[in-house]
Motif scaffolding. Structure first.
Motif, PDB file in Angstrom:
ATOM      1  N   GLN A 118      35.154 -20.207-110.525  1.00 46.50           N
ATOM      2  CA  GLN A 118      34.464 -20.337-109.989  1.00 46.50           C
ATOM      3  C   GLN A 118      33.205 -21.205-109.533  1.00 46.50           C
ATOM      4  OE1 GLN A 118      31.257 -17.085-111.301  1.00 46.50           O
ATOM      5  NE2 GLN A 118      33.330 -16.570-112.739  1.00 46.50           N
ATOM      6  N   GLN A 119      33.436 -22.568-110.068  1.00 42.46           N
ATOM      7  CA  GLN A 119      31.998 -23.498-109.477  1.00 42.46           C
ATOM      8  C   GLN A 119      32.661 -24.331-108.945  1.00 42.46           C
ATOM      9  OE1 GLN A 119      30.771 -25.745-112.804  1.00 42.46           O
ATOM     10  NE2 GLN A 119      30.413 -23.855-113.765  1.00 42.46           N
ATOM     11  N   GLU A 122      33.439 -22.276-105.711  1.00 40.20           N
ATOM     12  CA  GLU A 122      32.312 -22.190-104.686  1.00 40.20           C
ATOM     13  C   GLU A 122      31.931 -23.680-104.249  1.00 40.20           C
ATOM     14  OE1 GLU A 122      29.147 -19.960-103.693  1.00 40.20           O
ATOM     15  OE2 GLU A 122      31.030 -19.558-104.401  1.00 40.20           O
ATOM     16  N   ARG A 126      32.012 -23.690 -99.986  1.00 43.09           N
ATOM     17  CA  ARG A 126      30.039 -22.844 -99.859  1.00 43.09           C
ATOM     18  C   ARG A 126      30.089 -23.962 -98.737  1.00 43.09           C
ATOM     19  NH1 ARG A 126      26.001 -20.223-103.177  1.00 43.09           N
ATOM     20  NH2 ARG A 126      23.989 -20.777-101.181  1.00 43.09           N
ATOM     21  N   ALA A 131      29.311 -19.664 -96.492  1.00 43.16           N
ATOM     22  CA  ALA A 131      30.655 -19.479 -97.743  1.00 43.16           C
ATOM     23  C   ALA A 131      32.034 -19.314 -96.606  1.00 43.16           C
ATOM     24  CB  ALA A 131      30.972 -19.576 -99.098  1.00 43.16           C
ATOM     25  N   TYR A 133      35.844 -18.073 -97.447  1.00 39.52           N
ATOM     26  CA  TYR A 133      36.791 -17.766 -98.665  1.00 39.52           C
ATOM     27  C   TYR A 133      37.368 -17.171 -98.122  1.00 39.52           C
ATOM     28  CZ  TYR A 133      32.343 -17.409-101.405  1.00 39.52           C
ATOM     29  OH  TYR A 133      30.920 -18.555-102.039  1.00 39.52           O
ATOM     30  N   ASN A 163      25.508 -19.221-106.103  1.00 39.68           N
ATOM     31  CA  ASN A 163      26.798 -18.339-106.182  1.00 39.68           C
ATOM     32  C   ASN A 163      26.919 -17.483-105.139  1.00 39.68           C
ATOM     33  OD1 ASN A 163      29.404 -17.431-106.826  1.00 39.68           O
ATOM     34  ND2 ASN A 163      29.841 -19.081-109.056  1.00 39.68           N
TER      35      ASN A 163
END
Length: 217
Positions: A118-119, A122, A126, A131, A133, A163
């Motif tokens: 996830q980090q 992101e 972002r 962001a 995606y 997040n």
């Protein structure tokens, strides 16, 4: 039919098990290469239309063939969603293939279970409260080659969150998201990519160690 999901820069690419390993590598590398080239010329969150045009042109330059039918699909675009999954699946409404929707759902679920990924995702995707995606489900289409659907979402968070995708291990449900959708479909046969493989790998030689990451299943 199960799938595996892999981060490739700012994209999460999902493959059904029947796609050959070499084809998976070719798809991942060409998507990564196209992102790098587009980033050289455009800001993906501030100039999305221009960025996406460069991205798709690079894919065609390395042998991808555009699915003209999906470009004419009647997709109803609304601007506000309760979750990123809702927006990502709406971006597939012009397709009649449940397997592609399943690929996006499984990608989001895999990301939900992998806090480190996830980090990383992101970080690739972002800029401030905005962001961009990409979810890219892939499946074989026999004589036509492998089919790749690119579902892009430019998301603006209405509150200052660390997040945008997730709050802890759950999808955010409390913060509506202002979202711009963009999409394209492609076919790729290995023989069309063969002559571009070496240069693509060369261009990817200096990417960060976390540019590619397989998500937990």
């Amino acid at each position: 039919m199960s799938s595996r999901a892999i981060i490739a820069g700012g994209s999460i690419v999902s493959f059904v098990d029947s796609i050959a390993d070499q084809d998976q590598s070719d798809i991942l590398n060409s998507i990564g290469y196209a992102q790098l080239m587009a980033d050289r010329y455009c800001d993906r969150v501030k100039q999305l239309a221009d960025w996406f045009e460069v991205f798709t042109n690079v894919l065609m330059d390395v042998g991808w063939e555009v699915d003209e039918e999906i470009m004419d699909a009647d997709v109803v675009v609304q601007g506000v969603y309760d979750s990123l999954e809702e927006a990502a699946l709406l971006n597939l409404q012009g397709l009649k293939h449940a397997s592609l929707k399943k690929g996006i759902r499984e990608s989001i679920e895999a990301l939900r279970l992998d806090s480190i990924a996830q980090q990383i995702f992101e970080g690739h995707s972002r800029s401030g409260d905005i962001a961009y995606y990409q979810f890219v489900p892939c499946e074989p289409r026999k004589a036509l080659g492998n089919y790749i659907y690119v579902s892009g979402l430019r998301v603006t968070s209405r509150v200052n969150v660390k997040n945008i995708l997730f709050n802890g291990r759950a999808l955010r449900k409390t913060d509506v998201l202002d979202t711009q959708l963009i999409w394209a479909g492609f076919y790729l046969k290995r023989e069309r990519y063969d002559s571009h493989r070496a240069n693509t790998l060369k261009e990817l030689g200096n990417v960060r160690d976390d540019f590619f990451r397989t998500l937990k299943r």
